[in-house]
Design an enzyme around this catalytic site. Structure first.
Site, PDB file in Angstrom:
ATOM      1  N   LYS A  16     -29.197 -14.084 -54.297  1.00  0.00           N
ATOM      2  CA  LYS A  16     -30.154 -12.801 -54.301  1.00  0.00           C
ATOM      3  C   LYS A  16     -29.421 -11.450 -55.177  1.00  0.00           C
ATOM      4  O   LYS A  16     -30.079 -10.785 -55.789  1.00  0.00           O
ATOM      5  CB  LYS A  16     -30.156 -12.307 -52.675  1.00  0.00           C
ATOM      6  CG  LYS A  16     -30.933 -13.338 -51.725  1.00  0.00           C
ATOM      7  CD  LYS A  16     -31.017 -13.005 -50.236  1.00  0.00           C
ATOM      8  CE  LYS A  16     -29.384 -12.776 -49.586  1.00  0.00           C
ATOM      9  NZ  LYS A  16     -28.721 -13.904 -49.592  1.00  0.00           N
ATOM     10  N   ARG A  87     -33.456  -9.468 -41.585  1.00  0.00           N
ATOM     11  CA  ARG A  87     -32.834 -10.571 -41.394  1.00  0.00           C
ATOM     12  C   ARG A  87     -32.970 -11.025 -40.087  1.00  0.00           C
ATOM     13  O   ARG A  87     -32.684 -12.070 -39.591  1.00  0.00           O
ATOM     14  CB  ARG A  87     -31.198 -10.312 -41.354  1.00  0.00           C
ATOM     15  CG  ARG A  87     -30.572 -10.581 -42.588  1.00  0.00           C
ATOM     16  CD  ARG A  87     -28.796 -10.255 -42.357  1.00  0.00           C
ATOM     17  NE  ARG A  87     -28.169 -11.103 -43.075  1.00  0.00           N
ATOM     18  CZ  ARG A  87     -27.843 -10.718 -44.326  1.00  0.00           C
ATOM     19  NH1 ARG A  87     -28.398 -10.084 -44.983  1.00  0.00           N
ATOM     20  NH2 ARG A  87     -26.961 -11.671 -44.829  1.00  0.00           N
ATOM     21  N   ARG A 121     -17.403 -18.121 -55.193  1.00  0.00           N
ATOM     22  CA  ARG A 121     -17.731 -16.817 -55.496  1.00  0.00           C
ATOM     23  C   ARG A 121     -16.717 -15.842 -55.867  1.00  0.00           C
ATOM     24  O   ARG A 121     -15.650 -15.894 -54.897  1.00  0.00           O
ATOM     25  CB  ARG A 121     -18.683 -15.942 -54.635  1.00  0.00           C
ATOM     26  CG  ARG A 121     -19.118 -14.738 -54.975  1.00  0.00           C
ATOM     27  CD  ARG A 121     -20.377 -14.176 -54.225  1.00  0.00           C
ATOM     28  NE  ARG A 121     -20.164 -14.239 -52.855  1.00  0.00           N
ATOM     29  CZ  ARG A 121     -20.844 -14.019 -52.156  1.00  0.00           C
ATOM     30  NH1 ARG A 121     -22.307 -13.664 -52.525  1.00  0.00           N
ATOM     31  NH2 ARG A 121     -20.927 -14.288 -50.770  1.00  0.00           N
ATOM     32  N   ARG A 154     -14.402 -12.534 -51.150  1.00  0.00           N
ATOM     33  CA  ARG A 154     -15.124 -11.805 -50.237  1.00  0.00           C
ATOM     34  C   ARG A 154     -14.476 -12.326 -48.876  1.00  0.00           C
ATOM     35  O   ARG A 154     -14.067 -13.611 -48.666  1.00  0.00           O
ATOM     36  CB  ARG A 154     -16.582 -11.793 -49.797  1.00  0.00           C
ATOM     37  CG  ARG A 154     -17.348 -10.657 -50.371  1.00  0.00           C
ATOM     38  CD  ARG A 154     -18.839 -10.769 -50.515  1.00  0.00           C
ATOM     39  NE  ARG A 154     -19.425 -11.269 -49.354  1.00  0.00           N
ATOM     40  CZ  ARG A 154     -20.702 -11.265 -49.485  1.00  0.00           C
ATOM     41  NH1 ARG A 154     -21.480 -10.989 -50.322  1.00  0.00           N
ATOM     42  NH2 ARG A 154     -21.520 -11.881 -48.445  1.00  0.00           N
ATOM     43  N   ARG A 165     -22.290 -17.977 -41.263  1.00  0.00           N
ATOM     44  CA  ARG A 165     -23.208 -17.322 -41.673  1.00  0.00           C
ATOM     45  C   ARG A 165     -24.976 -17.988 -42.224  1.00  0.00           C
ATOM     46  O   ARG A 165     -25.961 -17.849 -41.877  1.00  0.00           O
ATOM     47  CB  ARG A 165     -23.116 -16.691 -43.022  1.00  0.00           C
ATOM     48  CG  ARG A 165     -22.091 -15.607 -42.966  1.00  0.00           C
ATOM     49  CD  ARG A 165     -21.215 -15.441 -44.014  1.00  0.00           C
ATOM     50  NE  ARG A 165     -21.957 -14.996 -45.124  1.00  0.00           N
ATOM     51  CZ  ARG A 165     -21.715 -15.140 -46.355  1.00  0.00           C
ATOM     52  NH1 ARG A 165     -20.509 -15.582 -46.645  1.00  0.00           N
ATOM     53  NH2 ARG A 165     -22.295 -14.576 -47.447  1.00  0.00           N
TER      54      ARG A 165
HETATM   55  P1  AP5 Z   1     -25.124 -14.189 -54.942  1.00  0.00           P
HETATM   56  O1  AP5 Z   1     -26.041 -13.888 -56.082  1.00  0.00           O
HETATM   57  O2  AP5 Z   1     -23.828 -13.557 -54.752  1.00  0.00           O
HETATM   58  O3  AP5 Z   1     -25.703 -14.815 -53.650  1.00  0.00           O
HETATM   59  P2  AP5 Z   1     -26.493 -13.842 -52.275  1.00  0.00           P
HETATM   60  O4  AP5 Z   1     -27.716 -14.679 -52.240  1.00  0.00           O
HETATM   61  O5  AP5 Z   1     -26.465 -12.502 -52.724  1.00  0.00           O
HETATM   62  O6  AP5 Z   1     -25.381 -14.610 -51.485  1.00  0.00           O
HETATM   63  P3  AP5 Z   1     -24.716 -13.512 -50.115  1.00  0.00           P
HETATM   64  O7  AP5 Z   1     -23.636 -14.176 -49.825  1.00  0.00           O
HETATM   65  O8  AP5 Z   1     -24.519 -11.911 -50.749  1.00  0.00           O
HETATM   66  O9  AP5 Z   1     -25.769 -13.380 -49.108  1.00  0.00           O
HETATM   67  P4  AP5 Z   1     -25.604 -12.831 -47.785  1.00  0.00           P
HETATM   68  O10 AP5 Z   1     -27.066 -12.676 -47.264  1.00  0.00           O
HETATM   69  O11 AP5 Z   1     -24.913 -13.775 -46.790  1.00  0.00           O
HETATM   70  O12 AP5 Z   1     -24.581 -11.487 -47.675  1.00  0.00           O
HETATM   71  P5  AP5 Z   1     -24.805 -10.015 -47.617  1.00  0.00           P
HETATM   72  O13 AP5 Z   1     -23.859  -9.530 -48.549  1.00  0.00           O
HETATM   73  O14 AP5 Z   1     -26.144  -9.657 -47.442  1.00  0.00           O
HETATM   74  O15 AP5 Z   1     -24.654 -15.854 -55.553  1.00  0.00           O
HETATM   75  C1  AP5 Z   1     -23.449 -16.419 -54.656  1.00  0.00           C
HETATM   76  C2  AP5 Z   1     -22.742 -17.229 -55.830  1.00  0.00           C
HETATM   77  O16 AP5 Z   1     -23.355 -18.276 -56.598  1.00  0.00           O
HETATM   78  C3  AP5 Z   1     -22.175 -16.376 -57.093  1.00  0.00           C
HETATM   79  O17 AP5 Z   1     -20.647 -16.831 -57.176  1.00  0.00           O
HETATM   80  C4  AP5 Z   1     -22.792 -16.492 -58.188  1.00  0.00           C
HETATM   81  O18 AP5 Z   1     -22.173 -16.588 -59.346  1.00  0.00           O
HETATM   82  C5  AP5 Z   1     -23.366 -18.057 -57.966  1.00  0.00           C
HETATM   83  N1  AP5 Z   1     -24.502 -18.248 -58.536  1.00  0.00           N
HETATM   84  C6  AP5 Z   1     -25.886 -17.417 -58.284  1.00  0.00           C
HETATM   85  N2  AP5 Z   1     -26.885 -18.129 -58.795  1.00  0.00           N
HETATM   86  C7  AP5 Z   1     -26.499 -19.276 -59.254  1.00  0.00           C
HETATM   87  C8  AP5 Z   1     -27.172 -20.464 -59.923  1.00  0.00           C
HETATM   88  N3  AP5 Z   1     -28.532 -20.249 -60.287  1.00  0.00           N
HETATM   89  N4  AP5 Z   1     -26.328 -21.395 -60.291  1.00  0.00           N
HETATM   90  C9  AP5 Z   1     -25.141 -21.474 -60.030  1.00  0.00           C
HETATM   91  N5  AP5 Z   1     -24.447 -20.409 -59.486  1.00  0.00           N
HETATM   92  C10 AP5 Z   1     -25.015 -19.340 -59.153  1.00  0.00           C
HETATM   93  O19 AP5 Z   1     -24.219 -10.046 -46.104  1.00  0.00           O
HETATM   94  C11 AP5 Z   1     -23.151 -10.031 -45.398  1.00  0.00           C
HETATM   95  C12 AP5 Z   1     -23.049  -9.592 -44.008  1.00  0.00           C
HETATM   96  O20 AP5 Z   1     -23.379  -8.347 -43.917  1.00  0.00           O
HETATM   97  C13 AP5 Z   1     -23.876 -10.463 -43.075  1.00  0.00           C
HETATM   98  O21 AP5 Z   1     -23.050 -11.683 -42.795  1.00  0.00           O
HETATM   99  C14 AP5 Z   1     -23.957  -9.460 -41.849  1.00  0.00           C
HETATM  100  O22 AP5 Z   1     -22.865  -9.594 -41.262  1.00  0.00           O
HETATM  101  C15 AP5 Z   1     -23.830  -8.433 -42.462  1.00  0.00           C
HETATM  102  N6  AP5 Z   1     -25.592  -7.652 -42.800  1.00  0.00           N
HETATM  103  C16 AP5 Z   1     -26.054  -7.686 -44.133  1.00  0.00           C
HETATM  104  N7  AP5 Z   1     -27.487  -7.438 -43.982  1.00  0.00           N
HETATM  105  C17 AP5 Z   1     -27.615  -7.266 -42.772  1.00  0.00           C
HETATM  106  C18 AP5 Z   1     -28.918  -7.170 -41.943  1.00  0.00           C
HETATM  107  N8  AP5 Z   1     -30.005  -6.704 -42.701  1.00  0.00           N
HETATM  108  N9  AP5 Z   1     -28.735  -6.966 -40.561  1.00  0.00           N
HETATM  109  C19 AP5 Z   1     -27.441  -7.368 -39.951  1.00  0.00           C
HETATM  110  N10 AP5 Z   1     -26.462  -7.657 -40.567  1.00  0.00           N
HETATM  111  C20 AP5 Z   1     -26.313  -7.453 -41.963  1.00  0.00           C
HETATM  112 MG    MG Z   2     -25.313 -10.803 -51.949  1.00  0.00          MG
END
Ligand code: AP5
Ligand code: MG
Length: 210
Positions: A16, A87, A121, A154, A165
């Site tokens: 994402k 979410r 990552r 992270r 997660r």
């Molecule tokens: P990346 O693009 O970073 O993946 P992502 O989908 O953004 O994954 P996240 O871990 O950021 O998602 P998340 O939803 O768990 O975390 P968030 O920060 O929102 O790609 C991942 C890796 O793969 C990278 O190394 C990249 O280089 C590689 N990659 C990408 N595409 C690729 C491809 N095509 N091929 C190969 N490699 C590839 O949330 C974190 C925390 O915040 C949550 O756990 C929660 O506690 C809180 N939180 C956030 N939002 C909310 C909400 N709305 N409500 C409640 N709590 C929330």
């Molecule tokens: Mg992300």
């Protein structure tokens, strides 16, 4: 043409954040991401405690805290890509009350690949650019290509927290996917290819939606 309003859904590690950067570069829209906003305010005192307590356990931060962040960000945006929100069903209903969406896209990636992506990552602590030790390595190990900042892991990308997660996604966020799917609003994008291949598919869907 008004700027696109895109919602990117997908489990942790689906890409994402990676694809949101492409949407921002292509269309000049705002990247609204609750994860980054919460990481920047981890120790903020709220009526529900600090975000840190929830995030380090891989749990969801309470709705009132994240709803507030999203409302404020969307009010300022002319077009956006929304990443990491909604979410759970209650957040999805709240979102429907405050804005319209042009496209709801789900990035689909299988669990084994998600774990490999997340545990490998690395993120620039200066500008936030994402890398991967194997799939998207920087030119010089540990150093950001864009700004020269230090690449760090992270706190929630350890194997144990990653599994929590992914479970939280299955339990809380899969119903959000079903909510849009049942309403005929969901577009599925195969997230397994290279970042450029995934972007080509996503871009086509954005073009078709606006
Ligand atoms: P990346 O693009 O970073 O993946 P992502 O989908 O953004 O994954 P996240 O871990 O950021 O998602 P998340 O939803 O768990 O975390 P968030 O920060 O929102 O790609 C991942 C890796 O793969 C990278 O190394 C990249 O280089 C590689 N990659 C990408 N595409 C690729 C491809 N095509 N091929 C190969 N490699 C590839 O949330 C974190 C925390 O915040 C949550 O756990 C929660 O506690 C809180 N939180 C956030 N939002 C909310 C909400 N709305 N409500 C409640 N709590 C929330
Ligand atoms: Mg992300």
């Amino acid at each position: 043409m008004s700027q696109p309003k895109v919602l990117l859904l997908g489990p942790p590690g689906a890409g994402k954040g990676t694809q949101s950067s492409n949407v921002v570069d292509e269309y000049g829209v705002d990247h609204v991401t609750t994860g980054d906003a919460l990481r920047a305010n981890k120790d903020m005192e709220t009526d529900h405690g600090t975000p840190r307590e929830y995030m380090e356990a891989g749990e969801l931060v309470p709705d009132p805290v994240v709803n507030e962040i999203v409302k404020a960000a969307l009010e300022e945006a002319d077009g956006f890509v929304l990443d990491g929100y909604p979410r759970n069903l209650s957040q999805a209903e709240y979102l429907d009350d405050i804005t319209d969406l042009d496209l709801v896209a789900l990035l689909e990636v299988d669990r084994e690949e998600l774990i490999a992506r997340l545990t490998g990552r690395r993120v620039c602590d200066g500008c936030g650019t994402n890398y991967h030790v194997e799939f998207q390595p920087p030119a010089q190990e540990g150093v950001c290509d864009d700004c020269g900042g230090e690449l760090v892991q992270r706190d929630d990308d350890t194997e144990e927290t990653v599994k929590d997660r992914l479970d939280v996604f299955d339990e809380n966020t899969q119903p959000v996917v079903d909510f849009y799917d049942e309403a005929g609003r969901l577009v599925r994008v195969d997230g397994h290819g290279t970042p450029d291949e995934v972007w080509a598919s996503l871009r086509e869907e954005i073009e078709a939606s606006t």
